[in-house]
Design an enzyme around this catalytic site. Structure first.
Site, PDB file in Angstrom:
ATOM      1  N   TRP A  53     -51.735  31.228  79.956  1.00  0.00           N
ATOM      2  CA  TRP A  53     -52.175  30.255  78.956  1.00  0.00           C
ATOM      3  C   TRP A  53     -51.059  29.217  78.930  1.00  0.00           C
ATOM      4  CZ3 TRP A  53     -50.443  28.126  74.366  1.00  0.00           C
ATOM      5  CH2 TRP A  53     -51.410  27.478  73.589  1.00  0.00           C
ATOM      6  N   CYS A 105     -50.460  34.675  77.522  1.00  0.00           N
ATOM      7  CA  CYS A 105     -50.293  35.098  78.909  1.00  0.00           C
ATOM      8  C   CYS A 105     -50.297  36.627  78.942  1.00  0.00           C
ATOM      9  CB  CYS A 105     -49.012  34.625  79.571  1.00  0.00           C
ATOM     10  SG  CYS A 105     -48.809  32.848  79.575  1.00  0.00           S
ATOM     11  N   ASN A 127     -44.267  35.919  79.938  1.00  0.00           N
ATOM     12  CA  ASN A 127     -45.092  35.577  78.783  1.00  0.00           C
ATOM     13  C   ASN A 127     -44.146  35.152  77.673  1.00  0.00           C
ATOM     14  OD1 ASN A 127     -46.851  35.558  76.564  1.00  0.00           O
ATOM     15  ND2 ASN A 127     -46.642  37.753  76.244  1.00  0.00           N
ATOM     16  N   GLY A 128     -44.313  33.928  77.178  1.00  0.00           N
ATOM     17  CA  GLY A 128     -43.430  33.454  76.106  1.00  0.00           C
ATOM     18  C   GLY A 128     -43.020  32.020  76.362  1.00  0.00           C
ATOM     19  N   HIS A 160     -66.579  15.389  46.894  1.00  0.00           N
ATOM     20  CA  HIS A 160     -65.331  14.623  47.022  1.00  0.00           C
ATOM     21  C   HIS A 160     -65.052  14.248  48.471  1.00  0.00           C
ATOM     22  CE1 HIS A 160     -64.489  15.383  42.827  1.00  0.00           C
ATOM     23  NE2 HIS A 160     -64.820  16.639  43.045  1.00  0.00           N
ATOM     24  N   GLU A 194     -64.729  27.532  67.434  1.00  0.00           N
ATOM     25  CA  GLU A 194     -64.018  28.235  68.502  1.00  0.00           C
ATOM     26  C   GLU A 194     -64.881  28.437  69.742  1.00  0.00           C
ATOM     27  OE1 GLU A 194     -60.810  31.335  66.641  1.00  0.00           O
ATOM     28  OE2 GLU A 194     -62.889  31.769  66.212  1.00  0.00           O
ATOM     29  N   LYS A 202     -56.176  34.896  72.566  1.00  0.00           N
ATOM     30  CA  LYS A 202     -56.338  35.881  71.497  1.00  0.00           C
ATOM     31  C   LYS A 202     -55.012  36.164  70.790  1.00  0.00           C
ATOM     32  CE  LYS A 202     -58.902  39.238  69.725  1.00  0.00           C
ATOM     33  NZ  LYS A 202     -59.626  38.480  68.711  1.00  0.00           N
ATOM     34  N   GLU A 238     -64.348  30.687  57.491  1.00  0.00           N
ATOM     35  CA  GLU A 238     -64.375  31.556  58.664  1.00  0.00           C
ATOM     36  C   GLU A 238     -65.629  31.282  59.514  1.00  0.00           C
ATOM     37  OE1 GLU A 238     -62.355  33.261  60.234  1.00  0.00           O
ATOM     38  OE2 GLU A 238     -63.544  34.674  61.391  1.00  0.00           O
ATOM     39  N   ARG A 275     -55.666  37.098  76.740  1.00  0.00           N
ATOM     40  CA  ARG A 275     -54.395  36.487  76.354  1.00  0.00           C
ATOM     41  C   ARG A 275     -54.205  35.092  76.944  1.00  0.00           C
ATOM     42  NH1 ARG A 275     -50.981  40.224  74.302  1.00  0.00           N
ATOM     43  NH2 ARG A 275     -49.226  38.881  74.727  1.00  0.00           N
ATOM     44  N   LYS A 334     -65.551  30.095  63.406  1.00  0.00           N
ATOM     45  CA  LYS A 334     -66.247  30.801  64.495  1.00  0.00           C
ATOM     46  C   LYS A 334     -67.041  29.810  65.339  1.00  0.00           C
ATOM     47  CE  LYS A 334     -64.570  33.625  64.563  1.00  0.00           C
ATOM     48  NZ  LYS A 334     -63.450  34.059  63.962  1.00  0.00           N
TER      49      LYS A 334
END
Ligand code: G6P
Length: 614
Positions: A75, A2, A101-102, A510, A494, A609, A487, A27, A491
């Site tokens: 968010w 947020c 925010n939190g 495996h 996401e 983010k 990574e 955010r 990407k």
């Protein structure tokens, strides 16, 4: 997560708030809202599901006058993203508006108590509990707003950055923080609030970074006053932010992510500036010089991080073990914080975080600190909570990263870890001079080689168009390139929402091989290093199962060129530096696939983010 913004001054608050929210949209972006004390003295609250642009549309024909206001981009944690759960929330008497925010962890208990006193709730959020509690305390005790906030916050468990507007006092905003970031901007007869400095820098570079349990009282015509929960005055330095507008704008690129991918050569030069000196054959990190006694001979190093930063940590492990011969463990901060780690004063914990605000990483640091470990932070955001919670550290200096999918922060983190491993290895005498010089020189050349790679953008764009059909991708790599595979897969997931898995190439047999068929593209990082022949065999096995292979190879590779369906060549470098180069085409591949699929690259669904909740 947020984003919160506030304004009190001589301008019309609304445009300042909207612009600020757009800067903070990284955010969270599932709903947005604003509260204004209008010219006529009304408290107007406009909020809607969707992005800040939806809020603008919604408020277009409304009264947006007034020189004081607060605004929020959300968010969702508690309560689905809709206009009722969007912030600001209003107190039951209609006097107070709050943004937050939190997470308020004990919200259920507090809510029940307030309901027992007859207070009705409109939303499903934890935030609404805060505003009702503050109003309740203020009314019951017949006290002023600051006292009510102080008393209320004493019974709140959780994380918050809040700002409160009082209908009856158009000259004041009260803000407070605990475990969520909050910055106060100080201009000429005007004040700003932001989750970070980006909504502020256009107007002033003078800021105060609030600390945990600080309450800031912002009053028109007065100096900002900061107190703690007991009303003790807290002294705060006014600092100058070194952030410029160009750094937080797209600069002609269609997306922040693409801009940030292309910025990497310059970012890495900034990251190495003053630290890598090829002529003197030296790498200097002031943190190592200043804390030699803690860092030179630890029993072991534990790296804690989340997401992309955790992938950088996996590369860091290999670098440190290789150059420094110190055992390194890499832990997800979220797991580490709830484990029962055996750590003591002889251990060093390296915390890696782009934002410097990730709740789990912060908690992992606190745990390690309580056991006596020495904490080294690797952060991007200057002055962030993690950078302040650590004993020492090195900033990556890559500038603000706005695209939700991390790119330049990753290569910046790997660069700092490389410098750290080199510097420490030299101090310890565990890396031979020749190798030190070779790696140092090659590191210095990485930005130039990245430039070279970035010219292959069109080729990668063409390749990406072929693969938009896929529902699943496999990414393989070995050694230093295994974290690169992880990574690369992250990407793609996401931003394109295609399922992708990263694996060490040899592990393919495996399990994952069972998934491989002509519908599943496999990306293989297969550079010419000690494990090259083994990876070539993996490619043969994949081809035998008819999958398409996209191979990232060393320049001039003829063997794989004949086997793979698409090939991207990397300039030669030291094996330990290959991740810095190999990640570039994987970032671009994910980017172009997502764009071809019409996805919102900079603001992918459900992500944020800065993850300031656990
Ligand atoms: C979120 C972001 C990722 C990031 C992770 C850790 O999930 O979307 O890009 O890697 O948090 O964040 P940090 O700021 O601690 O590096």
């Amino acid at each position: 997560m947020c984003g919160i913004v506030g304004y009190l001054g001589k301008r019309n608050a609304y445009p300042v708030l909207i612009k600020g929210l757009k800067r903070l949209e990284y955010r969270g972006y599932d709903s947005a809202g604003v509260a204004l004390l209008t010219k006529d003295g009304n408290l107007q609250v406009y909020k809607t599901k969707g992005k800040v642009s939806d809020l603008e549309t919604y408020a277009a024909d409304k009264d947006t006058t007034g020189t004081v206001g607060i605004a929020h981009t959300r968010w969702a944690t508690h309560g689905e993203p809709n206009s009722t759960n969007a912030h600001p929330h209003i107190s039951y008497m209609g006097n107070l508006a709050i943004i937050h925010n939190g997470i308020i962890e004990n919200y259920a208990v507090l809510k029940k108590q307030l309901q027992e006193h007859g207070i009705e709730f409109k939303s499903n959020t934890d935030t609404e509990v805060l505003v009702q509690l503050i109003e309740y305390v203020r009314t019951k005790r017949e006290t002023d707003l600051l006292t009510a906030v102080r008393i209320a916050l004493r019974s709140v468990i959780g994380a918050y950055a809040i700002a409160i507007l009082d209908k009856n006092d158009p000259d004041q905003i009260i803000a407070a923080r605990k475990s969520s970031p909050l910055v106060v901007g100080i201009g000429e007869e005007e004040f700003f609030l932001g989750s970070d400095a980006s909504p502020i820098i256009e107007y002033t570079d003078k800021v105060i970074y609030l600390d945990d349990k600080d309450i800031a009282v912002i009053r028109r015509g007065e100096e900002v006053e900061v107190v703690d929960f007991n009303n003790e005055k807290m002294e705060h330095e006014v600092t100058t932010v070194e952030l410029n507008l160009a750094q937080i704008e797209k600069g002609g690129f269609p997306h922040f992510m693409l801009k940030e991918i292309f910025e990497q050569p310059e970012c890495l030069k900034d990251c190495m500036r003053g630290r890598v000196n090829v002529e003197a054959n030296n790498v200097t990190l002031s943190a190592i010089i200043d804390n030699r006694k803690h860092l030179i001979n630890p029993r072991r190093i534990i790296i804690v991080a989340c997401g992309t930063s955790w992938h950088a940590g996996l590369i860091g492990k290999q670098l440190i073990e290789d150059f420094c011969q110190i055992p390194v463990e890499v832990e997800y901060a979220s797991e580490f914080r709830y484990s029962k780690p055996v750590i003591n004063e002889q251990d060093v914990v390296i915390a890696i975080s782009q934002s410097g605000e990730t709740a789990d990483t912060l908690a992992a640091i606190e745990l390690a600190k309580s056991k006596g470990a020495f904490i080294y932070g690797i952060c991007n955001a200057i002055g962030s909570s993690i950078s302040r919670a650590t004993n020492t550290g090195s900033y990556i200096h890559v500038g603000p990263e706005i695209g939700v999918a991390s790119t330049k922060a990753f290569t910046g983190q790997v660069t700092v870890l490389t410098m750290l491993a080199l510097a420490l290895g030299k101090e310890r005498g565990t890396i031979d001079n020749l190798r030190y010089t070779r790696v140092l020189e090659a590191l210095n050349e990485v930005p130039e080689k990245m430039e070279q790679l970035l010219t292959q953008g069109d080729t990668i764009k063409d390749i990406s168009r072929i693969f938009t059909y896929a529902h699943n991708f496999l990414y393989l790599g070995r050694g230093y390139n295994y974290p690169v595979a992880l990574e690369g897969a992250l990407k793609l997931k996401e931003i394109s929402y295609i399922h992708a898995e990263g694996y060490p190439a040899a592990e393919m047999k495996h399990g994952p091989i069972a998934l491989i068929d002509d519908e599943m593209p496999v990306v293989v990082v297969a550079t010419k290093n000690v494990l090259y022949d083994k990876v070539v065999s993996n490619i043969q096995e994949i081809k035998a199962r008819k999958a398409r292979v996209i191979a990232i190879v060393s320049e001039g590779d003829e063997t794989i060129c004949k086997m793979a369906d698409s090939v991207i060549e990397l300039p030669h470098t030291e094996e330990c530096l290959e991740p810095l180069l190999a990640s570039i085409p994987l970032q671009m591949l994910a980017y172009y696939i997502a764009v071809a699929k019409g996805k919102d690259v900079d603001q992918p669904r459900n992500l944020a983010k800065s993850v300031t909740v656990e």
